[in-house]
Design a protein around this motif. Structure first.
Motif, PDB file in Angstrom:
ATOM      1  N   GLU A   2       0.825  -1.204   0.000  1.00 31.84           N
ATOM      2  CA  GLU A   2       0.000   0.000   0.000  1.00 31.84           C
ATOM      3  C   GLU A   2       0.862   1.258   0.000  1.00 31.84           C
ATOM      4  OE1 GLU A   2      -3.392   0.835  -0.073  1.00 31.84           O
ATOM      5  OE2 GLU A   2      -3.409  -1.184  -0.911  1.00 31.84           O
ATOM      6  N   SER A   3       1.974   1.214   0.700  1.00 31.98           N
ATOM      7  CA  SER A   3       2.865   2.380   0.742  1.00 31.98           C
ATOM      8  C   SER A   3       3.425   2.681  -0.639  1.00 31.98           C
ATOM      9  CB  SER A   3       4.012   2.138   1.708  1.00 31.98           C
ATOM     10  OG  SER A   3       3.551   2.004   3.011  1.00 31.98           O
ATOM     11  N   VAL A   4       3.779   1.641  -1.374  1.00 34.81           N
ATOM     12  CA  VAL A   4       4.317   1.839  -2.720  1.00 34.81           C
ATOM     13  C   VAL A   4       3.247   2.411  -3.634  1.00 34.81           C
ATOM     14  CG1 VAL A   4       5.290   0.647  -4.720  1.00 34.81           C
ATOM     15  CG2 VAL A   4       6.032   0.032  -2.426  1.00 34.81           C
ATOM     16  N   ARG A   5       2.021   1.926  -3.506  1.00 34.18           N
ATOM     17  CA  ARG A   5       0.923   2.429  -4.330  1.00 34.18           C
ATOM     18  C   ARG A   5       0.680   3.918  -4.047  1.00 34.18           C
ATOM     19  NH1 ARG A   5      -4.215   3.679  -3.864  1.00 34.18           N
ATOM     20  NH2 ARG A   5      -4.332   3.033  -1.699  1.00 34.18           N
ATOM     21  N   ARG A   6       0.627   4.280  -2.777  1.00 38.82           N
ATOM     22  CA  ARG A   6       0.421   5.689  -2.419  1.00 38.82           C
ATOM     23  C   ARG A   6       1.569   6.554  -2.914  1.00 38.82           C
ATOM     24  NH1 ARG A   6      -1.368   3.707   3.081  1.00 38.82           N
ATOM     25  NH2 ARG A   6       0.845   3.829   3.545  1.00 38.82           N
ATOM     26  N   LEU A   7       2.781   6.053  -2.784  1.00 40.98           N
ATOM     27  CA  LEU A   7       3.953   6.802  -3.224  1.00 40.98           C
ATOM     28  C   LEU A   7       3.933   7.018  -4.733  1.00 40.98           C
ATOM     29  CD1 LEU A   7       6.626   8.042  -2.218  1.00 40.98           C
ATOM     30  CD2 LEU A   7       7.698   5.870  -2.736  1.00 40.98           C
ATOM     31  N   LEU A   8       3.596   5.993  -5.503  1.00 43.27           N
ATOM     32  CA  LEU A   8       3.560   6.125  -6.958  1.00 43.27           C
ATOM     33  C   LEU A   8       2.452   7.070  -7.412  1.00 43.27           C
ATOM     34  CD1 LEU A   8       4.316   2.489  -8.163  1.00 43.27           C
ATOM     35  CD2 LEU A   8       5.788   4.501  -8.287  1.00 43.27           C
ATOM     36  N   ILE A  66      -1.383  10.734   0.304  1.00 39.43           N
ATOM     37  CA  ILE A  66      -1.084  11.074  -1.090  1.00 39.43           C
ATOM     38  C   ILE A  66      -0.986  12.590  -1.250  1.00 39.43           C
ATOM     39  CG2 ILE A  66      -2.035  11.045  -3.431  1.00 39.43           C
ATOM     40  CD1 ILE A  66      -3.161   8.238  -2.729  1.00 39.43           C
ATOM     41  N   PHE A  67      -1.888  13.316  -0.598  1.00 40.53           N
ATOM     42  CA  PHE A  67      -1.861  14.779  -0.668  1.00 40.53           C
ATOM     43  C   PHE A  67      -0.557  15.341  -0.114  1.00 40.53           C
ATOM     44  CE2 PHE A  67      -2.549  18.751   1.692  1.00 40.53           C
ATOM     45  CZ  PHE A  67      -2.841  19.600   0.646  1.00 40.53           C
ATOM     46  N   ILE A  68      -0.176  14.904   1.061  1.00 41.41           N
ATOM     47  CA  ILE A  68       1.036  15.443   1.701  1.00 41.41           C
ATOM     48  C   ILE A  68       2.283  15.095   0.893  1.00 41.41           C
ATOM     49  CG2 ILE A  68       2.480  15.334   3.753  1.00 41.41           C
ATOM     50  CD1 ILE A  68      -0.099  14.765   5.321  1.00 41.41           C
ATOM     51  N   ALA A 127      11.724  12.146  -6.444  1.00 39.45           N
ATOM     52  CA  ALA A 127      11.736  10.763  -5.948  1.00 39.45           C
ATOM     53  C   ALA A 127      12.475  10.670  -4.618  1.00 39.45           C
ATOM     54  CB  ALA A 127      12.390   9.850  -6.976  1.00 39.45           C
ATOM     55  N   TRP A 128      13.596  11.343  -4.518  1.00 35.33           N
ATOM     56  CA  TRP A 128      14.382  11.292  -3.288  1.00 35.33           C
ATOM     57  C   TRP A 128      13.608  11.905  -2.124  1.00 35.33           C
ATOM     58  CZ3 TRP A 128      16.767  15.261  -0.388  1.00 35.33           C
ATOM     59  CH2 TRP A 128      17.664  14.805   0.579  1.00 35.33           C
ATOM     60  N   ARG A 129      13.018  13.067  -2.355  1.00 35.89           N
ATOM     61  CA  ARG A 129      12.269  13.732  -1.285  1.00 35.89           C
ATOM     62  C   ARG A 129      11.009  12.962  -0.923  1.00 35.89           C
ATOM     63  NH1 ARG A 129      13.073  20.066  -2.893  1.00 35.89           N
ATOM     64  NH2 ARG A 129      15.265  20.137  -2.328  1.00 35.89           N
ATOM     65  N   ASN A 130      10.382  12.312  -1.899  1.00 37.78           N
ATOM     66  CA  ASN A 130       9.183  11.524  -1.600  1.00 37.78           C
ATOM     67  C   ASN A 130       9.510  10.334  -0.712  1.00 37.78           C
ATOM     68  OD1 ASN A 130       7.038  12.890  -2.615  1.00 37.78           O
ATOM     69  ND2 ASN A 130       6.964  11.794  -4.538  1.00 37.78           N
ATOM     70  N   ARG A 131      10.639   9.702  -0.930  1.00 37.55           N
ATOM     71  CA  ARG A 131      11.009   8.564  -0.071  1.00 37.55           C
ATOM     72  C   ARG A 131      11.195   9.017   1.367  1.00 37.55           C
ATOM     73  NH1 ARG A 131      15.284   6.629  -3.849  1.00 37.55           N
ATOM     74  NH2 ARG A 131      16.646   7.368  -2.210  1.00 37.55           N
TER      75      ARG A 131
END
Length: 155
Positions: A2-8, A66-68, A127-131
């Motif tokens: 679920e975390s990967v889905r939200r991140l993508l 997802i918003f944040i 991508a880096w900041r999202n992780r």
């Protein structure tokens, strides 16, 4: 998973909205002068600051995560793509002379290839900041859920 889905999802939204904002800022000077500094200021705001607003607006669910995650990455992508889409009018005129026209062909034959290094830099930074954001948000939401379970604030 679920975390990967939200991140993508957040990543794709941030890339598309940020690229569109960057293109608009590079083409329309009025937008850049009025809203560009707001985007630059919002880029420096940590994403965790948006947590209370996201909880109020969306509740404790996937949409707020997802918003944040997306809102923090959008500003980085907008500034990076704005820098990439600023191309000398001389090059644009030369490209039009060689037959690219003024519309969509000019965009995908000249602007996108010329701004590609800046776009990829924006994607990399996003991508880096999202992780990093995803890890901080996971801890913050876990704390919120524990607090809610202990105090019974949600009703």
């Amino acid at each position: 998973m679920e975390s990967v889905r939200r991140l993508l999802i957040a990543y794709l939204i941030a890339i598309s909205v940020g690229t569109m904002l960057g293109f608009l800022f590079s083409r329309y000077r009025f937008l850049d002068e009025t809203l560009g500094f707001i985007v630059a200021a919002l880029q420096t705001v940590p994403s965790i600051v948006w947590l209370p607003f996201a909880i109020i607006w969306f509740g404790l669910n996937d949409t707020s995560v997802i918003f944040i995650t997306g809102i923090g990455a959008t500003w980085t992508m907008a500034l990076s793509s704005r820098t990439g889409f600023i191309i000398s009018p001389l090059y644009l005129r030369d490209a039009q002379t060689l037959g690219t026209g003024k519309g969509f062909r000019l965009f995908y034959q000249v602007l996108v290839p010329a701004s590609f290094p800046h776009l990829m830099n924006g994607v990399r930074l996003t991508a880096w900041r999202n992780r990093i954001r995803q890890g901080c948000l996971k801890a913050a939401f876990h704390s919120c859920h524990r607090l809610d379970a202990q105090t019974g604030l949600s009703g």
